[in-house]
Each structure stands twice: as structure tokens, then as C-alpha cells.
Design an enzyme around this catalytic site. Structure first.
Site, PDB file in Angstrom:
ATOM      1  CE  LYS A 117      -4.312  -0.943  -0.065  1.00  0.00           C
ATOM      2  NZ  LYS A 117      -5.097  -0.711  -1.269  1.00  0.00           N
TER       3      LYS A 117
HETATM    4  C1  LIG Z   1      -2.156  -7.032   3.324  1.00  0.00           C
HETATM    5  C2  LIG Z   1      -3.032  -6.673   2.174  1.00  0.00           C
HETATM    6  N1  LIG Z   1      -3.238  -7.592   1.226  1.00  0.00           N
HETATM    7  C3  LIG Z   1      -4.042  -7.340   0.172  1.00  0.00           C
HETATM    8  C4  LIG Z   1      -4.681  -6.128   0.039  1.00  0.00           C
HETATM    9  C5  LIG Z   1      -5.582  -5.876  -1.146  1.00  0.00           C
HETATM   10  O1  LIG Z   1      -5.015  -4.954  -2.010  1.00  0.00           O
HETATM   11  P1  LIG Z   1      -5.875  -3.987  -2.958  1.00  0.00           P
HETATM   12  O2  LIG Z   1      -6.465  -2.940  -2.082  1.00  0.00           O
HETATM   13  O3  LIG Z   1      -4.859  -3.474  -3.922  1.00  0.00           O
HETATM   14  O4  LIG Z   1      -6.945  -4.806  -3.610  1.00  0.00           O
HETATM   15  C6  LIG Z   1      -4.481  -5.136   1.008  1.00  0.00           C
HETATM   16  C7  LIG Z   1      -5.174  -3.852   0.920  1.00  0.00           C
HETATM   17  O5  LIG Z   1      -5.207  -3.083   1.843  1.00  0.00           O
HETATM   18  C8  LIG Z   1      -3.636  -5.415   2.100  1.00  0.00           C
HETATM   19  O6  LIG Z   1      -3.402  -4.505   3.053  1.00  0.00           O
END
Ligand SMILES: Cc1ncc(COP(=O)(O)O)c(C=O)c1O
Length: 376
Positions: free
Chosen positions: A49
Site C-alpha cells: 500500500k
Molecule cells: C495485506 C493486504 N493484502 C491485500 C490487500 C488488497 O489490495 P488492494 O487494495 O490493492 O486490492 C491489502 C489492501 O489493503 C492489504 O493490506
């Protein structure tokens, strides 16, 4: 002794990205594809992020949407809020994180460590989650607080653009021509959306596989409570605006996600979070069905230290009726039984709520063209 000439060193924002990719040694067999993991925990804030957070803040600074001394307001109980808090501290912005009761003690401590203010929303929305009430409150605060800026991760297309430009470009170079498939989890759709678009432009033969958690309805289905943090949403996010770029999608149970995240630590020495476990279960299934000489890539989205009191605590697992078992054989058996939720997501999976951004009074909905064309 002569000293080297003085150079300008990078600042925190410049340390985002260029994360390593490593191959796993123990989870796959010799006749199967190699499983490779992009270690997003190597970003300064410890997660993927950092990429959309830095991209969106820089864009807002360039356009004047965020000015010196301004306030950043965002709905996030996790890594995006932590990334904004970190960059806010570095640039002197006030950061307000609108969170919900699921906020873990660790994430609260991280937000506080960077000096962010925390507002807890305790009203569930019509899907039983807190996303919509959190976003609505963040938008209300934005209208009330002069000089405030809303990154708006769920609706802002700069989220997926950050991953298209950086994560996907890096991964395609690092994984090389052997790459057969990329596996990504989904919440805001930022990294799946950006990576899918880039992969289908640059290497259309590479399969793009999306992973949601059972109970979330990004790809439709019946909503119910789930424990896996970081994954899931109750609608298909606009950052994932073209489901034809995704070849297949899976829904993974909490049990699968927690088991795989622990197994990754025990068998490969990689301490990553629970969403990585969800993606790894599916990536292992894909690698087991792909011949040797090819590669399957998966993102380790954040560092596992954030989960020492949950995923890596046997008492916590037992209290939440999750298994403590974490052997390679157990994970392989589970991966071998996985079946896709859809092999034609564009036909089966749209759960778009086109009016939602407006209903929640999203600032991105009010000026959609300003960002939407960037990088597309
Ligand atoms: C640890 C983690 N994995 C996966 C995701 C999912 O990512 P995206 O928001 O790009 O779909 C997030 C999103 O906050 C996350 O913090």
C-alpha cells in the site's frame, strides 16, 4: 583519503518499490512450476500500500489538492492508513484514519506511532461490513475540514495506476519469460486491477488470477463474516473495471489463508501476512498444475510481524476455531482440492454498484475525468 562527491540521497518516498522477488524452495515439487514471491513487505511502510499512497500523495501535491500543512483523511483499518500516516509524518501533514472495530491492536499502535488520529466507526453497513459507513464519514469530514484531502482508495483510479506503473512493471521484468501466471488478492482492486491491465498489455499469455476471501462479495456470492484482513469488499471496485483482464478467480476460506500464511513462515522462512496466505494457496494450486520450467508469481503483500498476536498465535487461532496445522503436505493437499469460483469472471462476476461513489459522496465521483485517464 579522498571523499566521494556529495550526492542527494533519496527521501522516504523514493524508497518505495523495487522490492525483491524470491523463488520458493520447498513447497513445490521438481515436476511443477517454480513459485516466486514478490516481497512487498520490503517497502518502507511494510506493505504494497506504500505504492498507491505515495503515488496519490505526490499527484495531490502536484495538482494542489494537498497543500503544505493540509490534512489527509482516509477510510482504512490497515496498510493504506499506515502508509498515509508514515508519509504524512514525513511531509508534515495531519492524518485522520477512519477505522472500524476490527482494527487490530498492532495496526492501532502503528497508526499512533506515526501520529495519526483515529476515528472508530461502529455502525455496520447493509452488507454487514463497515466499508460504506467508514467511507461516508471520511467524506463528511473532508467537507467539514478546510484544507483536507481524500485519497479515496476505493474509488480513485490512481490506486491501480500506481500498481500498473510500478508493481506490474517490476514483476514482469523480474519474473522473466518463464512467467505463466500471476496471483493477486483483491480488496480495493488496486493491485489486481493495475497488474491485470499491465500483464494483458505486455504479456497477454500470462494468466491473471484473482483471489477473494469466502464471505466477501467482490466477485458476487452471499456475504458472511470473515476474519482474513486486507482482502474483500462488498462490491466490485472500479479499480478492477475490466474483469475480462482476469482469467479466473477463487474464493479462499479463512482456514486456507491462515494455514498458508503460517506454512510459508515454517517451510520457506518468509514471514508475511494472512492475505499472502490466501494468495499462496491459489498460487500453489496453479504451480502444481503448471509444468517445470515455468513460473507462478504471487505477491507477499505485507510483513508478518503485524500478525504475531493473531495468525502466529496458537491460542488466538484456537479461540477463532482455526487450525494450527501448518505443514507443506497439509497445504499441498488443500491446494490440490481448490476449484475456481469462476473461469470467466467478465461473464459471471460483476458486482458493480455504479451509483455507490455518488451515494457515499466520494470526491473522486465528483471529478471523475480528472484522474480516470491518467496512464490508461
Ligand atoms: C495485506 C493486504 N493484502 C491485500 C490487500 C488488497 O489490495 P488492494 O487494495 O490493492 O486490492 C491489502 C489492501 O489493503 C492489504 O493490506
Amino acid at each position: 583519503m579522498r571523499l566521494a562527491r556529495s550526492t542527494t540521497l533519496p527521501e522516504l518516498f523514493d524508497a518505495v518499490g523495487d522490492t525483491p522477488v524470491v523463488r520458493l524452495r520447498n513447497l513445490t515439487a521438481a515436476h511443477e512450476a517454480e513459485l516466486v514471491v514478490k516481497l512487498e513487505g520490503a517497502n518502507p511502510g511494510g506493505s504494497l500500500k506504500d505504492r498507491p499512497a505515495s503515488h496519490i500523495i505526490r499527484h495531490a501535491e502536484r495538482t494542489g489538492a494537498l497543500r503544505p500543512g493540509g490534512t489527509i483523511i482516509e477510510s482504512s483499518s490497515g496498510n493504506f492508513g499506515i502508509a498515509l500516516a508514515m508519509f504524512g509524518a514525513s511531509r508534515g501533514y495531519r492524518v485522520i484514519a477512519v477505522v472500524d472495530p476490527k482494527l487490530t491492536a498492532t495496526n492501532r499502535a502503528l497508526l499512533r506511532a506515526f501520529g495519526a488520529e483515529i476515528i472508530v466507526v461502529d455502525e455496520q453497513d447493509d452488507s454487514g461490513s463497515y466499508h460504506k459507513t467508514r467511507i461516508f464519514l471520511a467524506n463528511q469530514l473532508h467537507r467539514q475540514i478546510a484544507g483536507s484531502f481524500r485519497p479515496d482508495q476505493c474509488f480513485n483510479p490512481l490506486n491501480s495506476e500506481a500498481h500498473l506503473r510500478s508493481t506490474a512493471a517490476e514483476l514482469l521484468d523480474q519474473a522473466g519469460p518463464e512467467l505463466a501466471a500471476v496471483v493477486c488478492t483483491v480488496s480495493t482492486g488496486g493491485h489486481l486491477g493495475g497488474i491485470a491491465r499491465s500483464v494483458k498489455q505486455r504479456a497477454p499469455h500470462v494468466r491473471v488470477i484473482g483471489v477473494d476471501v469466502d464471505g466477501s462479495t467482490v466477485f458476487g456470492g452471499r456475504p458472511h463474516a470473515y476474519l482474513t484482513p486486507g482482502v474483500g469488499l462488498s462490491w466490485t471496485p472500479v479499480n478492477l473495471d475490466d474483469l475480462s483482464l482476469v482469467d479466473e478467480v477463487y474464493k479462499v476460506t479463512d482456514e486456507d489463508a491462515y494455514r498458508a500464511c503460517r506454512t510459508l513462515a515454517r517451510t520457506e522462512g518468509i514471514l508475511a501476512g494472512v492475505s499472502t496466505g490466501a494468495a499462496l494457496t491459489v498460487a500453489l494450486a496453479a504451480a502444481m498444475r503448471t509444468p517445470a520450467g515455468r513460473r507462478v508469481a504471487v505477491l507477499a503483500s505485507d510483513r508478518g510481524e503485524r500478525y504475531l498476536n493473531t495468525a502466529f498465535d496458537d491460542e488466538w487461532l484456537r479461540a477463532n476455531t482455526l487450525t494450527t496445522e501448518c505443514t507443506a503436505a497439509g497445504l499441498r493437499a488443500r491446494a490440490g482440492r481448490l476449484t475456481p469460483y469462476s473461469t470467466d469472471p467478465a461473464a459471471d462476476c460483476g458486482n458493480y454498484l455504479p451509483q455507490l461513489a455518488e451515494q457515499l459522496d466520494s470526491p473522486t465521483a465528483r471529478q471523475p475525468r480528472a484522474n480516470a485517464e491518467v496512464g490508461r
